[in-house]
Scaffold this active site. Structure first.
Site, PDB file in Angstrom:
ATOM      1  N   ARG A  71       0.180   0.838  32.167  1.00  0.00           N
ATOM      2  CA  ARG A  71      -0.684  -0.877  31.792  1.00  0.00           C
ATOM      3  C   ARG A  71       0.251  -1.975  32.459  1.00  0.00           C
ATOM      4  O   ARG A  71      -0.539  -2.645  32.620  1.00  0.00           O
ATOM      5  CB  ARG A  71      -0.650  -0.655  29.917  1.00  0.00           C
ATOM      6  CG  ARG A  71      -0.194  -2.273  30.122  1.00  0.00           C
ATOM      7  CD  ARG A  71      -0.070  -2.565  28.205  1.00  0.00           C
ATOM      8  NE  ARG A  71       0.615  -1.663  27.644  1.00  0.00           N
ATOM      9  CZ  ARG A  71       2.014  -1.355  27.455  1.00  0.00           C
ATOM     10  NH1 ARG A  71       2.808  -1.929  28.076  1.00  0.00           N
ATOM     11  NH2 ARG A  71       2.713  -0.219  26.231  1.00  0.00           N
ATOM     12  N   TYR A  81     -18.396 -22.396  29.462  1.00  0.00           N
ATOM     13  CA  TYR A  81     -18.582 -21.188  29.501  1.00  0.00           C
ATOM     14  C   TYR A  81     -19.509 -20.586  27.397  1.00  0.00           C
ATOM     15  O   TYR A  81     -17.433 -21.624  27.019  1.00  0.00           O
ATOM     16  CB  TYR A  81     -18.264 -20.328  29.352  1.00  0.00           C
ATOM     17  CG  TYR A  81     -18.636 -18.586  29.177  1.00  0.00           C
ATOM     18  CD1 TYR A  81     -19.781 -18.537  29.523  1.00  0.00           C
ATOM     19  CD2 TYR A  81     -17.595 -17.812  29.670  1.00  0.00           C
ATOM     20  CE1 TYR A  81     -20.510 -17.340  30.071  1.00  0.00           C
ATOM     21  CE2 TYR A  81     -18.071 -16.645  28.617  1.00  0.00           C
ATOM     22  CZ  TYR A  81     -19.695 -16.182  28.791  1.00  0.00           C
ATOM     23  OH  TYR A  81     -19.890 -14.642  29.162  1.00  0.00           O
ATOM     24  N   ASP A 124     -12.438 -22.689  36.074  1.00  0.00           N
ATOM     25  CA  ASP A 124     -13.494 -21.254  36.513  1.00  0.00           C
ATOM     26  C   ASP A 124     -14.094 -21.322  37.745  1.00  0.00           C
ATOM     27  O   ASP A 124     -14.786 -21.392  37.305  1.00  0.00           O
ATOM     28  CB  ASP A 124     -14.146 -21.347  35.379  1.00  0.00           C
ATOM     29  CG  ASP A 124     -14.455 -19.465  34.986  1.00  0.00           C
ATOM     30  OD1 ASP A 124     -14.912 -18.985  35.557  1.00  0.00           O
ATOM     31  OD2 ASP A 124     -14.939 -19.441  33.831  1.00  0.00           O
ATOM     32  N   LYS A 128     -19.771 -11.355  36.480  1.00  0.00           N
ATOM     33  CA  LYS A 128     -20.358 -11.583  37.423  1.00  0.00           C
ATOM     34  C   LYS A 128     -20.493 -11.312  39.803  1.00  0.00           C
ATOM     35  O   LYS A 128     -20.868 -10.691  39.609  1.00  0.00           O
ATOM     36  CB  LYS A 128     -20.457 -12.933  37.258  1.00  0.00           C
ATOM     37  CG  LYS A 128     -20.214 -13.636  36.302  1.00  0.00           C
ATOM     38  CD  LYS A 128     -21.143 -13.173  34.988  1.00  0.00           C
ATOM     39  CE  LYS A 128     -20.704 -12.992  33.565  1.00  0.00           C
ATOM     40  NZ  LYS A 128     -20.185 -14.301  32.968  1.00  0.00           N
TER      41      LYS A 128
HETATM   42  C1  LIG Z   1     -19.527 -14.797  31.799  1.00  0.00           C
HETATM   43  C2  LIG Z   1     -17.650 -16.109  31.819  1.00  0.00           C
HETATM   44  C3  LIG Z   1     -16.947 -15.950  31.322  1.00  0.00           C
HETATM   45  C4  LIG Z   1     -16.540 -14.368  30.790  1.00  0.00           C
HETATM   46  O1  LIG Z   1     -16.377 -13.317  31.722  1.00  0.00           O
HETATM   47  P1  LIG Z   1     -16.754 -11.691  30.849  1.00  0.00           P
HETATM   48  O2  LIG Z   1     -16.141 -11.479  31.708  1.00  0.00           O
HETATM   49  O3  LIG Z   1     -18.149 -11.700  30.262  1.00  0.00           O
HETATM   50  O4  LIG Z   1     -15.830 -11.432  29.643  1.00  0.00           O
HETATM   51  C5  LIG Z   1     -16.048 -16.865  31.016  1.00  0.00           C
HETATM   52  N1  LIG Z   1     -16.734 -17.806  32.338  1.00  0.00           N
HETATM   53  C6  LIG Z   1     -17.940 -18.145  33.011  1.00  0.00           C
HETATM   54  C7  LIG Z   1     -18.065 -18.843  33.947  1.00  0.00           C
HETATM   55  C8  LIG Z   1     -18.752 -16.644  33.278  1.00  0.00           C
HETATM   56  O5  LIG Z   1     -20.104 -17.190  33.640  1.00  0.00           O
END
Ligand SMILES: *Cc1c(COP(=O)(O)O)cnc(C)c1O
Length: 391
Positions: free
Chosen positions: A44, A96, A168, A193
């Site tokens: 961890r 998001y 982000d 992504k």
């Molecule tokens: C998908 C996404 C998230 C969240 O990510 P997960 O891996 O699905 O938890 C946060 N910010 C943006 C811009 C996203 O497209």
């Protein structure tokens, strides 16, 4: 960071010479004596496969350190844990959907207040901040309306009130944009992504600019424990090897798709920062180094859920699914999918109308993607057009 540097930032195994990073599938590490170990004690706290991923991502974003989490939301959650009761977040208004849910339904309950503003005009941020503001949270470009915020400008506002600027960077990816160099303090990614890039894992990343922030996030990562497992760390590293190649191709495809949609009679608005008609095209071009991402959103003249449903169930290349950034093209209808947790009124205010469709361009041939969209658009006839053609 050049493609060459990215690939060579991934080390081969010093122990065996294995050219790819070994998956250390272990929970614990044998110690020579209590507290005397080879740098790892419990998985961890740290794991050698995860360490490689974290070091590579820190370099990709030009940060001091990076931390890998089980999902993007776990990464966001870890950053929010630096806050205390009474602190305030200023967040971009079309944030998001999952982040909105976490902010509103978890952190607001714990005594953190959140103000949502349109950060595309930095004046709005300057007017919203107060002495309680601890975090300014932006996405640029945003999901799903591809709004762009001037990161440098907002970073100056954050400094002026001693708040952290968190960006982000999921949509721009480290290939197009490096928020830390533009003045941000923390970058987060949904590794699910573009960074993972193959729609085969969920992952999250936090990148910190300073030693102090690194220590704080490291503490939270270990204390809360939402880490990324070694196998998914390996897959994410493998994704990063082709990130530059994939992202550039996806950007090229998105330009073709956006240009096509712009001249379609069935389409009302096209949201894509690469179009000169986009409100912040000039800023996007500068801060994203001419790479506008692989996401294109648009609305239909027939602005109804029914028309959007017909469209999203008619494409062949673009598969109907949540998520984005993978090698296969995907599409989704945010009002019923990714943004279903955002109330309709707030959605409309953020420009997410009932027919809004989000495309994530993969690495197929642009002409095949355009042909696919063209065929699907034929399935949505406006009511007046139908009656005209019946005459
Ligand atoms: C998908 C996404 C998230 C969240 O990510 P997960 O891996 O699905 O938890 C946060 N910010 C943006 C811009 C996203 O497209």
């Amino acid at each position: 960071m050049s493609a060459t540097k990215i690939i060579h930032s991934i080390p081969s195994d010093p122990l065996t010479g294995a050219i790819s990073v070994p998956v250390y599938q272990t929970s614990t590490f044998i110690q020579d004596a209590p507290g005397i170990n080879k740098g790892f004690d419990y998985a961890r706290s740290n794991n050698p496969t995860r360490k490689v991923l974290e070091d590579v991502v820190a370099q990709l974003e030009g940060g001091h350190s990076a931390f890998a989490f089980a999902t993007g939301l776990a990464a966001i959650d870890a950053v929010l844990k630096v806050l205390s009761k009474g602190d305030e977040i200023i967040a971009v208004d079309d944030i998001y959907g999952g982040a909105y849910r976490l902010f509103t339904h978890v952190y607001e309950k714990l005594g953190v207040s959140i103000k949502y503003v349109d950060t595309t005009d930095p004046e709005n941020v300057a007017n919203a901040v107060s002495s309680n503001t601890k975090i300014i949270w932006i996405e640029s470009p945003t999901n799903p309306t591809l709004k762009v915020t001037n990161i440098e400008h907002v970073a100056r506002i954050a400094k002026s009130v001693n708040a952290l600027l968190v960006v982000d960077n999921t949509f721009a990816s480290p290939i197009a944009q490096q928020p830390l160099a533009l003045g941000a303090d923390i970058v987060i990614h949904s590794g699910t992504k573009y960074i993972g890039g193959h729609s085969d894992l969920v992952a999250g990343l936090v990148v910190t600019k300073t030693v102090e922030l690194s220590e704080q996030i490291k503490f939270i990562q270990n204390a809360s424990g939402g880490i990324l497992g070694p196998w998914d760390c390996f897959l994410t590293i493998r994704g990063i090897e082709t990130l530059d190649l994939r992202y550039r191709k996806q950007c090229e495809n998105a330009v073709q798709v956006a240009k096509f949609l712009q001249q379609c009679k069935e389409v009302s608005e096209v949201y894509f920062p690469g179009l000169e008609s986009h409100k912040n095209h000039t800023i996007a071009k500068k801060q994203q180094q001419g790479l506008f991402g692989g996401i294109v959103s648009f609305t239909l003249k027939n602005d109804t859920v029914a028309a959007a449903n017909r469209f999203v169930t008619s494409t062949k290349c673009f598969k109907l699914a949540e998520s984005l950034g993978g090698v296969k093209s995907l599409l989704c209808h945010p009002p019923q999918m990714t943004h279903a947790s955002v109330p309709r009124e707030r959605r409309l205010k953020a420009g997410i109308s009932d027919s809004l469709i989000r495309l994530s361009c993969g690495i197929e041939e642009a002409e095949d993607l355009v042909a696919d969209l063209k065929a699907a658009l034929k399935t949505i006839e406006e009511p007046q057009l139908t009656s005209l053609s019946q005459k």
